[in-house]
Design a protein around this motif. Structure first.
Motif, PDB file in Angstrom:
ATOM      1  N   UNK A 132      16.452  -5.255 -10.119  1.00  0.00           N
ATOM      2  CA  UNK A 132      15.441  -4.470  -9.402  1.00  0.00           C
ATOM      3  C   UNK A 132      15.213  -5.078  -8.024  1.00  0.00           C
ATOM      4  N   UNK A 133      15.298  -4.223  -7.010  1.00  0.00           N
ATOM      5  CA  UNK A 133      15.043  -4.646  -5.638  1.00  0.00           C
ATOM      6  C   UNK A 133      13.788  -3.936  -5.147  1.00  0.00           C
ATOM      7  N   UNK A 134      12.939  -4.707  -4.503  1.00  0.00           N
ATOM      8  CA  UNK A 134      11.699  -4.182  -3.948  1.00  0.00           C
ATOM      9  C   UNK A 134      11.774  -4.298  -2.429  1.00  0.00           C
ATOM     10  N   UNK A 135      11.561  -3.182  -1.764  1.00  0.00           N
ATOM     11  CA  UNK A 135      11.651  -3.101  -0.308  1.00  0.00           C
ATOM     12  C   UNK A 135      10.273  -2.752   0.242  1.00  0.00           C
ATOM     13  N   UNK A 136       9.922  -3.398   1.364  1.00  0.00           N
ATOM     14  CA  UNK A 136       8.626  -3.104   1.998  1.00  0.00           C
ATOM     15  C   UNK A 136       8.595  -1.637   2.427  1.00  0.00           C
ATOM     16  N   UNK A 137       7.591  -0.954   1.979  1.00  0.00           N
ATOM     17  CA  UNK A 137       7.407   0.461   2.299  1.00  0.00           C
ATOM     18  C   UNK A 137       7.037   0.616   3.778  1.00  0.00           C
ATOM     19  N   UNK A 138       7.603   1.626   4.419  1.00  0.00           N
ATOM     20  CA  UNK A 138       7.206   1.969   5.778  1.00  0.00           C
ATOM     21  C   UNK A 138       7.992   1.292   6.894  1.00  0.00           C
ATOM     22  N   UNK A 139       9.023   0.532   6.553  1.00  0.00           N
ATOM     23  CA  UNK A 139       9.835  -0.078   7.605  1.00  0.00           C
ATOM     24  C   UNK A 139      10.727   0.991   8.239  1.00  0.00           C
ATOM     25  N   UNK A 140      11.191   0.759   9.472  1.00  0.00           N
ATOM     26  CA  UNK A 140      12.165   1.693  10.067  1.00  0.00           C
ATOM     27  C   UNK A 140      13.426   1.771   9.202  1.00  0.00           C
ATOM     28  N   UNK A 141      14.114   2.891   9.276  1.00  0.00           N
ATOM     29  CA  UNK A 141      15.287   3.147   8.435  1.00  0.00           C
ATOM     30  C   UNK A 141      16.348   2.063   8.593  1.00  0.00           C
ATOM     31  N   UNK A 142      16.659   1.686   9.818  1.00  0.00           N
ATOM     32  CA  UNK A 142      17.707   0.678  10.047  1.00  0.00           C
ATOM     33  C   UNK A 142      17.295  -0.652   9.418  1.00  0.00           C
ATOM     34  N   UNK A 143      16.040  -1.042   9.615  1.00  0.00           N
ATOM     35  CA  UNK A 143      15.556  -2.305   9.040  1.00  0.00           C
ATOM     36  C   UNK A 143      15.610  -2.242   7.514  1.00  0.00           C
ATOM     37  N   UNK A 144      15.183  -1.127   6.929  1.00  0.00           N
ATOM     38  CA  UNK A 144      15.223  -0.963   5.469  1.00  0.00           C
ATOM     39  C   UNK A 144      16.645  -1.080   4.944  1.00  0.00           C
ATOM     40  N   UNK A 145      17.609  -0.482   5.663  1.00  0.00           N
ATOM     41  CA  UNK A 145      19.016  -0.551   5.242  1.00  0.00           C
ATOM     42  C   UNK A 145      19.518  -1.989   5.262  1.00  0.00           C
ATOM     43  N   UNK A 146      19.201  -2.724   6.337  1.00  0.00           N
ATOM     44  CA  UNK A 146      19.661  -4.110   6.455  1.00  0.00           C
ATOM     45  C   UNK A 146      19.028  -4.996   5.380  1.00  0.00           C
ATOM     46  N   UNK A 147      17.740  -4.799   5.123  1.00  0.00           N
ATOM     47  CA  UNK A 147      17.053  -5.587   4.097  1.00  0.00           C
ATOM     48  C   UNK A 147      17.611  -5.262   2.717  1.00  0.00           C
ATOM     49  N   UNK A 148      17.841  -3.988   2.436  1.00  0.00           N
ATOM     50  CA  UNK A 148      18.392  -3.615   1.131  1.00  0.00           C
ATOM     51  C   UNK A 148      19.794  -4.200   0.964  1.00  0.00           C
TER      52      UNK A 148
END
Length: 164
Positions: free
Chosen positions: A38-54
């Motif tokens: 399970x991966x938890x990603x901070x809600x509300x980040x910009x799309x590019x940032x969310x992709x890199x973090x994921x």
């Protein structure tokens, strides 16, 4: 994968193929965390940032299975870097650098846009490759130089390259 998907959606598709469940949470401290599959990603980040973090969290899924939050521990810092390097290969890679070059992306801004990453992320990936490969590396019919700045040279005559 469809070009109609944004970079974060592409990462979500990859995570699903790997049987990784992704949840968005209103974190205050972290951009991403992983526990088991399970991966938890901070809600509300910009799309590019969310992709890199994921992508980075997927990297941690493949490179370590322990809690590495305490970055004062040198082993945890090493494992953190290992997950990041996996992510750099996933999101950028030597293939991506050559692909951007072929598409006439000659600035970091243009390369980052072509690869669907931020300029900071691309710069971090290049620094990581410089640490791994030194001043440059041969990749297929290309030489990627990391010093004094990123550059790509195509070798049409590979025999010439081997004589250098």
């Amino acid at each position: 994968m469809s070009d109609l998907l944004n970079p974060y959606e592409k990462q979500l598709v990859e995570a699903e193929k790997e049987n990784i469940r992704v949840f968005e949470k209103p974190f205050r401290t972290y951009d991403g965390r992983i526990k088991g599959n399970r991966i938890f990603i901070r809600k509300g980040m910009p799309i590019i940032r969310s992709a890199c973090v994921l992508s980075e969290e997927r990297g941690h899924f493949y490179t370590c299975s322990c809690d590495i939050l305490d970055q004062n521990d040198s082993n945890n810092r090493r494992l953190e870097e290992k997950g990041r390097r996996w992510s750099y290969d996933d999101m950028v890679g030597l293939f991506g650098i050559v692909k951007a070059y072929k598409r006439k992306c000659y600035s970091l801004y243009d390369m980052a846009k072509e690869l669907d990453v931020s300029e900071d992320y691309l710069n971090d990936a290049i620094c990581s490759y410089r640490a791994k490969y030194g001043t440059g590396v041969k990749f297929d019919e290309y030489f990627i130089s990391f010093e004094p700045q990123l550059s790509v040279c195509e070798f049409k005559d590979m025999n010439f390259y081997q004589q250098i």
